[in-house]
Design a protein around this motif. Structure first.
Motif, short mmCIF file in Angstrom:
data_model
loop_
_atom_site.label_atom_id
_atom_site.label_comp_id
_atom_site.label_asym_id
_atom_site.label_seq_id
_atom_site.Cartn_x
_atom_site.Cartn_y
_atom_site.Cartn_z
N ASN A 10 0.81 -1.21 0.00
CA ASN A 10 0.00 0.00 0.00
C ASN A 10 0.85 1.27 0.00
O ASN A 10 0.36 2.35 0.33
CB ASN A 10 -0.94 -0.01 1.21
CG ASN A 10 -2.11 -0.95 1.02
OD1 ASN A 10 -3.11 -0.59 0.41
ND2 ASN A 10 -1.97 -2.17 1.53
N ASN A 11 2.12 1.10 -0.38
CA ASN A 11 3.04 2.24 -0.53
C ASN A 11 3.24 3.01 0.78
O ASN A 11 3.42 4.23 0.76
CB ASN A 11 2.57 3.18 -1.63
CG ASN A 11 2.51 2.49 -2.98
OD1 ASN A 11 3.46 1.84 -3.39
ND2 ASN A 11 1.37 2.62 -3.67
N VAL A 12 3.21 2.30 1.88
CA VAL A 12 3.50 2.89 3.19
C VAL A 12 4.86 2.39 3.65
O VAL A 12 5.09 1.17 3.72
CB VAL A 12 2.43 2.52 4.23
CG1 VAL A 12 2.81 3.05 5.61
CG2 VAL A 12 1.06 3.05 3.81
N THR A 13 5.75 3.30 3.98
CA THR A 13 7.10 2.94 4.42
C THR A 13 7.32 3.44 5.85
O THR A 13 7.50 4.65 6.05
CB THR A 13 8.17 3.55 3.50
OG1 THR A 13 7.96 3.08 2.17
CG2 THR A 13 9.57 3.17 3.96
N PRO A 14 7.29 2.56 6.84
CA PRO A 14 7.54 3.01 8.21
C PRO A 14 8.99 3.41 8.40
O PRO A 14 9.90 2.80 7.84
CB PRO A 14 7.18 1.80 9.05
CG PRO A 14 7.36 0.63 8.15
CD PRO A 14 7.02 1.12 6.77
N GLU A 15 9.20 4.43 9.19
CA GLU A 15 10.55 4.90 9.48
C GLU A 15 11.18 4.12 10.63
O GLU A 15 12.39 3.95 10.69
CB GLU A 15 10.51 6.39 9.80
CG GLU A 15 11.87 7.06 9.78
CD GLU A 15 11.78 8.57 9.75
OE1 GLU A 15 12.76 9.23 10.16
OE2 GLU A 15 10.72 9.11 9.33
N TRP A 16 10.30 3.65 11.54
CA TRP A 16 10.76 2.89 12.70
C TRP A 16 9.84 1.70 12.90
O TRP A 16 8.64 1.78 12.64
CB TRP A 16 10.71 3.73 13.98
CG TRP A 16 11.37 5.07 13.91
CD1 TRP A 16 12.70 5.37 14.16
CD2 TRP A 16 10.75 6.32 13.59
NE1 TRP A 16 12.91 6.72 14.01
CE2 TRP A 16 11.75 7.33 13.66
CE3 TRP A 16 9.45 6.70 13.26
CZ2 TRP A 16 11.47 8.67 13.42
CZ3 TRP A 16 9.17 8.03 13.00
CH2 TRP A 16 10.17 9.00 13.08
N VAL A 17 10.40 0.60 13.40
CA VAL A 17 9.60 -0.59 13.73
C VAL A 17 10.06 -1.11 15.08
O VAL A 17 11.24 -1.43 15.26
CB VAL A 17 9.74 -1.69 12.66
CG1 VAL A 17 8.93 -2.92 13.07
CG2 VAL A 17 9.29 -1.18 11.29
N GLN A 18 9.13 -1.19 16.01
CA GLN A 18 9.43 -1.78 17.31
C GLN A 18 9.29 -3.29 17.24
O GLN A 18 8.27 -3.80 16.76
CB GLN A 18 8.45 -1.28 18.38
CG GLN A 18 8.81 0.05 18.97
CD GLN A 18 7.91 0.41 20.13
OE1 GLN A 18 7.53 1.57 20.28
NE2 GLN A 18 7.56 -0.55 20.97
N VAL A 19 10.27 -3.98 17.77
CA VAL A 19 10.23 -5.43 17.90
C VAL A 19 9.96 -5.74 19.37
O VAL A 19 10.86 -5.87 20.18
CB VAL A 19 11.54 -6.07 17.40
CG1 VAL A 19 11.53 -7.57 17.62
CG2 VAL A 19 11.76 -5.75 15.93
N GLY A 20 8.66 -5.79 19.71
CA GLY A 20 8.24 -5.96 21.09
C GLY A 20 7.86 -4.63 21.72
O GLY A 20 8.33 -3.57 21.30
N ASN A 21 7.01 -4.71 22.75
CA ASN A 21 6.51 -3.51 23.42
C ASN A 21 6.77 -3.59 24.92
O ASN A 21 6.33 -4.52 25.58
CB ASN A 21 5.01 -3.35 23.17
CG ASN A 21 4.46 -2.05 23.70
OD1 ASN A 21 4.66 -0.99 23.10
ND2 ASN A 21 3.78 -2.10 24.84
N GLU A 22 7.50 -2.60 25.43
CA GLU A 22 7.83 -2.53 26.87
C GLU A 22 8.33 -3.88 27.38
O GLU A 22 7.81 -4.47 28.32
CB GLU A 22 6.63 -2.04 27.67
CG GLU A 22 6.32 -0.58 27.36
CD GLU A 22 5.30 0.06 28.27
OE1 GLU A 22 5.42 1.27 28.52
OE2 GLU A 22 4.39 -0.65 28.74
N THR A 23 9.39 -4.34 26.74
CA THR A 23 9.94 -5.67 27.02
C THR A 23 10.95 -5.62 28.17
O THR A 23 12.10 -6.04 28.03
CB THR A 23 10.59 -6.24 25.74
OG1 THR A 23 11.58 -5.30 25.26
CG2 THR A 23 9.56 -6.49 24.66
N ASN A 24 10.51 -5.12 29.32
CA ASN A 24 11.40 -5.00 30.49
C ASN A 24 11.97 -6.33 30.91
O ASN A 24 13.08 -6.40 31.47
CB ASN A 24 10.65 -4.39 31.67
CG ASN A 24 10.30 -2.93 31.46
OD1 ASN A 24 10.16 -2.46 30.34
ND2 ASN A 24 10.17 -2.20 32.56
N ASP A 25 11.22 -7.41 30.69
CA ASP A 25 11.71 -8.75 31.00
C ASP A 25 11.47 -9.68 29.82
O ASP A 25 11.04 -10.82 29.97
CB ASP A 25 11.03 -9.29 32.27
CG ASP A 25 11.72 -10.53 32.83
OD1 ASP A 25 12.87 -10.82 32.42
OD2 ASP A 25 11.12 -11.22 33.69
#
Length: 348
Positions: free
Chosen positions: A161-176
């Motif tokens: 869909n011609n959308v290019t993300p600038e950043w990608v998180q691999v996991g969310n708030e992965t404190n542990d």
């Protein structure tokens, strides 16, 4: 300290619906524009927006004029939209189709985009990293494959869909870590690092220029960040940016102290690991708007001051949540659906 989102996710089943006048004109469709070129990211995670819209909730500027929510964020000085991704959520908000639809809207406004993979069917945060139901019985090898396939699938749909993300998180708030118990960092740092690498490789295969973020909560807690990123380094984890959440409500201190500790931590991360840093979530109680305005202005200034210009940006978490939406009170809109003065700091 645990992120506040886990304290209210159970309220999702009992949302307080907000009725609005049927006579209010629908907001105009945004006109596609050229993407912004600012290097410092100022923005918000507004992943709730499609669900809020479906419930009839509307958004207004300070003058009381109804606006489409993302266009309203841009009018407040923001240039970045962050969107969370869940694997098989029910209802389907934050699934692939919903995320792509929102990302297209952001792109058409010229906004920069961050994609936040939770690798769960629901909230993932410091106290809750539950495997998607479809992945529940997988071992480490299976989970790595599942991470690869899910990440690739969502990103390829964005690319289509011609959308290019600038950043990608691999996991969310992965404190542990994530995908407990297999990827719990305190008992299997190696396994968590391998999961991070599976996500990293999948991101780079689709979008080589996208920056991969590993995200922890409690940006004021230097000991947590040293423990995690020392462990990831010793286990060969690959990533580009260290992401942080910063909620003074959970810091057991004033926001001034929390911000200073966060700045110290950001500079330490740059010095210790040579990585860029980014505040991907902030929030304060909506009814402390003047204080929140000072908090935002200060953390933006501090992030811009990070050594070697490695402070990338500051994003507010769900500022458009108002009138006790699903029990969340750290938005930055008042109960009439207008932004408070807190968000003025994004226009400075």
């Amino acid at each position: 300290m645990m992120n506040l989102k886990r304290h209210f996710h159970f309220l999702m089943a009992s949302v307080l619906l907000i009725s609005c006048s049927n006579n209010t004109p629908a907001p105009a469709e945004p006109t596609p524009v050229t993407p912004v070129t600012s290097t410092f990211a100022k923005g918000a995670d507004i992943s709730w927006i499609t669900e809020m819209e479906a419930k009839g909730i509307k958004f207004y500027n300070a003058a009381g004029t109804q606006m489409e929510g993302m266009a309203l964020m841009k009018s407040l000085g923001m240039n970045t939209i962050r969107l969370r991704v869940w694997v098989n959520p029910s209802p389907s908000y934050n699934d692939k189709a919903d995320v792509v639809a929102k990302a297209i809207r952001a792109k058409n406004l010229g906004m920069r985009i961050m994609i936040d993979f939770h690798y769960s069917d629901n909230w993932a945060d410091p106290g809750k990293q539950t495997k998607p139901a479809a992945w529940a019985n997988m071992d480490l090898a299976g989970l790595k494959t599942a991470i690869t396939n899910h990440t690739t699938d969502v990103l390829n749909e964005l690319k289509k869909n011609n959308v290019t993300p600038e950043w990608v998180q691999v996991g969310n708030e992965t404190n542990d870590g994530m995908l407990w118990p297999t990827g719990r960092a305190s008992t299997n740092m190696s396994g968590f690092a391998q999961m991070i690498n599976a996500g990293y490789d999948a991101v780079k295969a689709v979008f080589p220029q996208a920056k991969v973020i590993v995200h922890l909560a409690n940006g004021y807690d230097n000991s947590l960040f040293r423990w995690m990123f020392d462990g990831l380094k010793s286990n060969g984890a690959k990533y580009d940016v260290i992401g942080m959440s910063l909620y003074p409500t959970w810091a057991n201190s004033t926001w001034q102290v929390a911000n200073q500790n966060c700045l110290n931590n950001m500079n330490d991360m740059v010095s210790r690991y040579g990585k860029e840093v980014m505040i991907v979530e902030i929030g304060m109680p909506w009814d402390q708007a003047t204080e929140c305005q000072a908090f935002i202005k200060d953390i933006i200034t501090k992030t811009k001051s990070v050594s070697s210009s490695k402070g990338l940006g500051v994003l507010y978490w769900e500022p458009q949540a108002y009138n006790n939406w699903v029990g969340y009170t750290l938005g930055a809109f008042d109960n009439t659906g207008k932004p408070t003065v807190a968000l003025n700091s994004f226009a400075d």
